[in-house]
Design an enzyme around this catalytic site. Structure first.
Site, short mmCIF file in Angstrom:
data_model
loop_
_atom_site.label_atom_id
_atom_site.label_comp_id
_atom_site.label_asym_id
_atom_site.label_seq_id
_atom_site.Cartn_x
_atom_site.Cartn_y
_atom_site.Cartn_z
N LYS A 199 0.85 -1.20 0.00
CA LYS A 199 0.00 0.00 0.00
C LYS A 199 0.88 1.24 0.00
CE LYS A 199 -3.88 1.99 2.64
NZ LYS A 199 -4.76 1.80 3.82
N SER A 237 -9.66 1.85 2.99
CA SER A 237 -8.80 2.66 2.15
C SER A 237 -7.76 1.82 1.38
CB SER A 237 -8.08 3.71 2.97
OG SER A 237 -7.29 3.11 3.96
N SER A 282 -9.95 -0.54 7.13
CA SER A 282 -9.34 -0.37 5.81
C SER A 282 -8.62 -1.57 5.23
CB SER A 282 -8.38 0.82 5.84
OG SER A 282 -9.12 2.02 5.96
#
Lengths: 484, 477, 94
Positions: free
Chosen positions: A77, A152, A176
């Protein structure tokens, strides 16, 4: 089966027996990315040369030198710092930021021979539930065009679901990791707070953030946790506690395990298809020998309010460093310092980030601290106690991850509150610091994945892995892949 | 209306740790800009602080030395504001849970002894440095200093005059030096002081409106600034006007305070507990360990110099007024065992040579304490005269050589041997019959003449007391 | 009304953010909505409840007072939008 479709477990076998080289495996993933990422948009950046160099290094390693993830291609990420590689956090304000250090979890993966393919798309600064606020690319759900991958860590989840890599690292502050895992039909775990180092994870809400893995099966997730978990002297909030070999928890059979069903998670607003998948999961566990008990988490209704005061408050402070002075975007036309601050930050941050900064600043401001931030911190204690009491009656809680399967882009656009309320099932784990995992449980009629969430007491990831493993064995959906 | 001055002081002391408070960068002064920085003190994305244990130890030391309560549980807080020398956009400090509370120190001002309360002492990180360009509208940021550990020491508003304030400042300074936790260099910025000052009618309990004074970088400037502000407030109040609450900067060139109003935004620091730093828990065992490490403190040492060495309080205060000087004295004393003589010498000949601050000067002084002790020992035993000793001392200061070596090289031994001198005494008396007669006749002043003659003959080496005795005997008979 | 436009402007200034007129209106509405929602916390009696700052009660994470390598001057300045090889440069504070 193409190499990129392998699980970590399967790939390690082939790599160790030299049936497959890491270079072949990595190229397979890179080609896959080149093929489909045009529409999946899971990757903000791909590091082809770096990845191949790491793959070759992995191939050259012999015997003891070969780490436990030797040669396995993963994605990271873009909220996690990678030395020498742009780390944008999905934001214009860090579009060109190149950190001179890596996150501890990235170092640990690399030390065990993992190959880092690239950085994945995400909601800006991890603030969001659909990844739609990414300033660069908005990831798409690999199971259905035009549907969100969740957030997210949407890019991480999508990259694993679409077989662009074998696993990924994401972050979870209010769901997330677990929510995109559920929406994309992969396994995603948020560890106990303090179980995994946060050093190098760009902070959103420091007392809630945790790094965790995405994978295509539970075993892979356990392998990833084996590598990233553990005390880090660079993170004062990481806990000095021995970590077990999580793969040892993967035992079939649920005898002696009590599964709690929290009644507050099953009410109005829960998609009936989601409810059906979760209840089916509970039934399968019962068949395998588990005892099902009803429990209550009486203050569930307050957790969104608590989260949306504490997280923005901490974020408002954590994001103050993005001021254009030392790094990041700076408005070069500004003539005074205060204009430079305001113009850089206003141009660099998106609307959702600004909204949370304003909310958080207000919650901490003079005259309002007690009513908002302090009050929320007190209710947080109450919520944590709810879990303590529940875990006196059961070993693990079973529940939905998100109130529905994935939805269309732009569907939950206008009202922030509506978006925030959809986090209701995942948020309290972060508030209480307890671990949670999302494991694929079934599909909706439209063919969209539905995950089942398991939550356990602090540092009881082993129990989560055991139960998740059993769901995986009996639900029969873990081999399904999206058609792309 | 009689007005009373109320002063409180806030001191920021930079701690003498090797590394910064939350990272391993060096705290050494004077490095090239931005060469002692790392991702942590630069506040880069994703970094986390880890507390330097020594900072806690130093805080405990200061807490013990000021009779304070060492809090068993303390927590860091974030003080949020934007400034280019503050990379994270917040300063990590302590707010409602400081490590130390409720201490005091004893001062003496205007001849009166007084206790000044210390409200609290807490740990925090220093900011960087801004250098403003003279021509272009830009500023240069050097972050070497960012993250240097500080202890903020907040006094109760117990001081009633600028003398008391300076006495308090000097006492805290002395304490920090004795504990060796801070350099105490006001010019370099390792010891900074801000003052809060207000006035109220004598007898009134409620405090008046106060102003904050900044930019005082020496004890003298603190005194001057306070006196100026006291006069300014007094004039305003006696004129029936009100004092405006504001921050004032002391301008040492113009000898006046200047308002910062309009330059400073009203700050809302939005303090909240720092989630990246877990609490500091201090138990009795740790406190006991640190207590063992405490050196003798100034007040105790001063008392001991009086009781053990029989020195007058005045001497004791001067000698213990700087830790290095007190250490020097005690080391020298081991060689000569003549405390009063040694003390006198130090307070006159030795301190006369000092340039700048006592502490650093002594550290570089060529005369090691053992040598000074040896010199005083020779003086005490009558081996050399006071005059010779002064000469020897000057050579010692220049060369660092031991006194005996210098005496031998320059043949400066004092002669005390009676036999050796008797012969010369007889010679001199015989050579000056008229003076001898006058002396016998009552002109005792001529002793000086005779002794002088002996001095000439011995090139100043004669022991004057012995000379005196011998001449007295010779001239009596 | 939980928050006014003036208050939002004030908070925006504290946070060093600019909001144009449109943004100000919209943001005020949304924040007002959110603050009205979070007011439900007032339903709970928290009189003697300790606020949670950290998930667990661990304490005393320390490091030794040893010097570690710093970044080079070049590395420290590498990401800076305006620098002169020695220092970071910002517009003068007026």
């Amino acid at each position: 089966m193409y190499p990129y479709e392998l699980t970590i477990g399967q790939a390690l076998e082939k790599l160790n027996s030299k049936e497959l080289s890491s270079r072949e495996l990595t190229l397979s993933c890179l080609d896959r990315i080149a093929d489909i990422d045009g529409h999946i948009k899971a990757f903000i950046s791909v590091n082809r040369d770096y990845a191949l160099a790491m793959a070759d290094k992995a191939d050259a390693a012999k015997g003891d030198e070969r780490g436990v993830l030797c040669g396995i291609p993963v994605s990271i990420k873009d909220l996690l710092c990678t030395k020498g590689i742009a780390t944008t956090c999905g934001s214009k304000i860090l579009e060109n930021f190149i950190p001179p250090y890596s996150a501890t979890v990235v170092d640990r993966l690399e030390q065990e021979g993992a190959v880092i393919l690239g950085k994945t798309s995400m909601d800006e600064f991890a603030m969001g539930s659909t990844s739609e606020t990414c300033a660069f690319k908005v990831p798409e759900n690999p199971w259905r065009r035009g549907y969100v991958a969740g957030g997210s860590s949407g890019g991480s989840a999508a990259s694993v679901a679409a077989c662009e890599c074998l696993a990924s690292l994401g972050s979870d502050t209010g769901g997330s990791i677990r929510q995109p895992a559920s929406l994309c039909g992969v396994v995603g775990m948020k560890p106990t707070y303090g179980r995994v180092s946060r050093y190098g994870l760009v902070a959103y809400a420091s007392s809630l953030d945790q790094v965790g893995p995405f994978s295509r099966d539970v075993r892979d997730c356990a392998l990833m946790m084996n590598v990233i978990a553990g005390y880090d002297t660079k993170d004062s909030t990481s806990v000095q506690r021995a970590k077990p070999d999580y793969t040892q928890s993967l035992i079939t059979g649920m005898k002696g395990v009590k599964i709690g069903i929290p009644k507050e998670y099953f009410g109005a607003g829960l998609d009936p298809e989601v409810e059906a998948v979760v209840r089916k999961g509970a039934a399968l566990l019962q068949e395998a020998g588990a005892e099902i008990v009803d429990v209550s988490l009486p203050h569930t209704d307050y957790c969104v309010a608590v989260y949306y005061l504490i997280a923005p408050a901490e974020a408002s402070s954590n994001l103050a460093r993005y001021d254009g002075v030392l790094y990041g975007y700076r408005d070069m036309t500004a003539e005074s310092l205060i204009d430079m601050y305001k113009e850089s930050r206003s141009a660099g941050f998106g609307a959702e980030v600004k909204r949370r900064i304003l909310l958080g600043t207000y919650a901490l401001s003079s005259g309002y601290y007690d009513a908002y931030y302090k009050k929320a911190s007190q209710v947080r204690t109450i919520i944590t106690n709810d879990f303590k009491k529940a875990f006196e009656l059961c070993d693990v809680l079973i529940s939905p991850v998100a109130p529905s399967p994935a939805w269309k882009f732009g569907e939950k656009g206008d009202d922030p509150l509506e978006m925030y309320l959809s986090d209701i099932f995942s948020i309290s784990a972060n508030l209480a610091g307890i671990p949670g995992i999302s494991v694929p449980g079934g599909f909706s009629r439209e063919g969209l994945p539905i995950g089942i969430q398991l939550q356990g007491p602090h540092f009881k990831e082993e129990v989560l892995f055991r139960v998740a493993y059993n769901i995986e064995k009996s639900a029969g959906v873990s081999d399904k892949r999206p058609v792309l | 209306m009689k007005l009373e001055t109320v002063i409180g002081l806030e001191i920021h002391a930079q701690l003498k740790t090797r590394s910064k408070i939350f990272c391993g960068c060096s705290t050494a002064f004077g490095a090239a800009p931005n060469t002692h920085t790392c991702p942590i003190c630069l506040g880069m994305p994703g970094v986390l602080p880890v507390l330097n244990r020594k900072v806690v130890e130093f805080a405990i030391k200061l807490g013990l030395a000021t009779g304070s309560t060492i809090k068993p549980f303390s927590q860091f807080a974030r003080k949020n504001y934007f400034y280019p020398d503050l990379p994270k956009g917040y300063q990590t400090s302590q707010f409602d849970l400081p490590i130390i509370e409720h201490g005091f120190i004893e001062i003496e001002a205007d001849g009166i002894e007084k206790k000044i309360g210390i409200t609290r002492i807490h740990m925090e990180e220093d900011a960087g440095k801004l250098i403003h360009d003279e021509h272009e509208p830009v500023s240069f940021v050097d972050l070497n200093r960012t993250g240097t550990p500080l202890l903020e020491i907040v006094s109760e508003p117990d001081m009633r005059s600028s003398e008391e304030a300076v006495a308090y400042l000097k006492k805290i300074h002395l304490l920090l030096r004795y504990l060796d936790i801070c350099d105490g260099n006001m010019q370099e910025g390792s010891f900074r002081c801000d003052a809060n000052i207000s006035m109220r009618p004598l007898g009134q309990e409620q405090l008046g409106i106060r102003t904050e004074l900044k930019n005082m970088n020496s004890f003298r400037n603190v005194q001057a600034a306070l006196e100026f502000e006291i006069r300014r407030q007094r004039d305003l109040l006696l004129d029936g006007e009100k004092v405006i609450q504001e921050t004032l900067l002391w301008n040492p060139d113009k000898n006046r305070t200047e308002s910062m109003r309009g330059k400073e935004d009203a700050h809302d620091y939005r303090y909240f507990p720092c989630p990246d730093l877990i609490p500091v828990v201090i138990d009795e065992a740790w406190i006991a360990e640190v207590r063992k490490l405490l050196p003798e403190l100034p007040d105790e040492r001063q008392k001991r110099f009086v009781t053990d060495f029989g020195l007058p309080e005045y001497d004791a205060r001067i000698l213990t007024g700087t830790r290095e000087l007190a250490d020097y004295f005690e080391r020298a004393l081991q060689v000569c065992n003549a405390p009063k003589k040694l003390s006198n010498w130090i307070m006159t000949e030795f301190l006369r040579e000092i340039k700048g601050d006592v502490g650093p000067w002594i550290a570089c002084c060529k005369v090691v304490p053992e040598s000074l002790g040896a010199l005083i020992d020779l003086l005490e035993k009558g081996k050399i005269s006071g005059k010779i000793a002064k000469t020897v001392f000057l050579v010692m200061m220049e060369t660092g050589k031991a006194p005996l070596d210098i005496i031998k090289e320059q043949n400066l031994d004092q002669v005390s041997d009676h036999d050796e001198l008797s012969a010369l005494v007889k010679e001199i008396v015989a050579a000056h019959p008229s003076q001898a007669e006058e002396f016998k006749g009552g002109k005792t002043k001529l002793m000086g003449f005779f002794v002088g003659q002996l001095m000439q003959k011995t090139k100043g080496k004669a022991n004057p007391q012995v000379a005196n005795e011998l001449f007295t005997k010779e001239l009596a008979g | 009304m939980k928050i006014t436009r003036e208050e939002v402007e004030h908070v925006a200034n504290l946070a060093r953010l600019n909001l144009n007129r449109q943004e100000l209106v919209k943001m005020t509405e949304q924040l007002d909505n959110l603050l009205s929602y979070v007011a439900k916390l007032d339903e709970l009696d928290t009189k003697d409840i300790k606020p949670t700052t950290h998930a667990f009660s661990i304490s005393n994470a320390f490091r030794d007072d040893t010097v570690q390598d710093s970044l080079t001057q070049k590395e420290a300045l590498a990401n800076c939008p305006k620098q002169n090889g020695e220092c970071f440069i910002v517009p003068r504070i007026i």
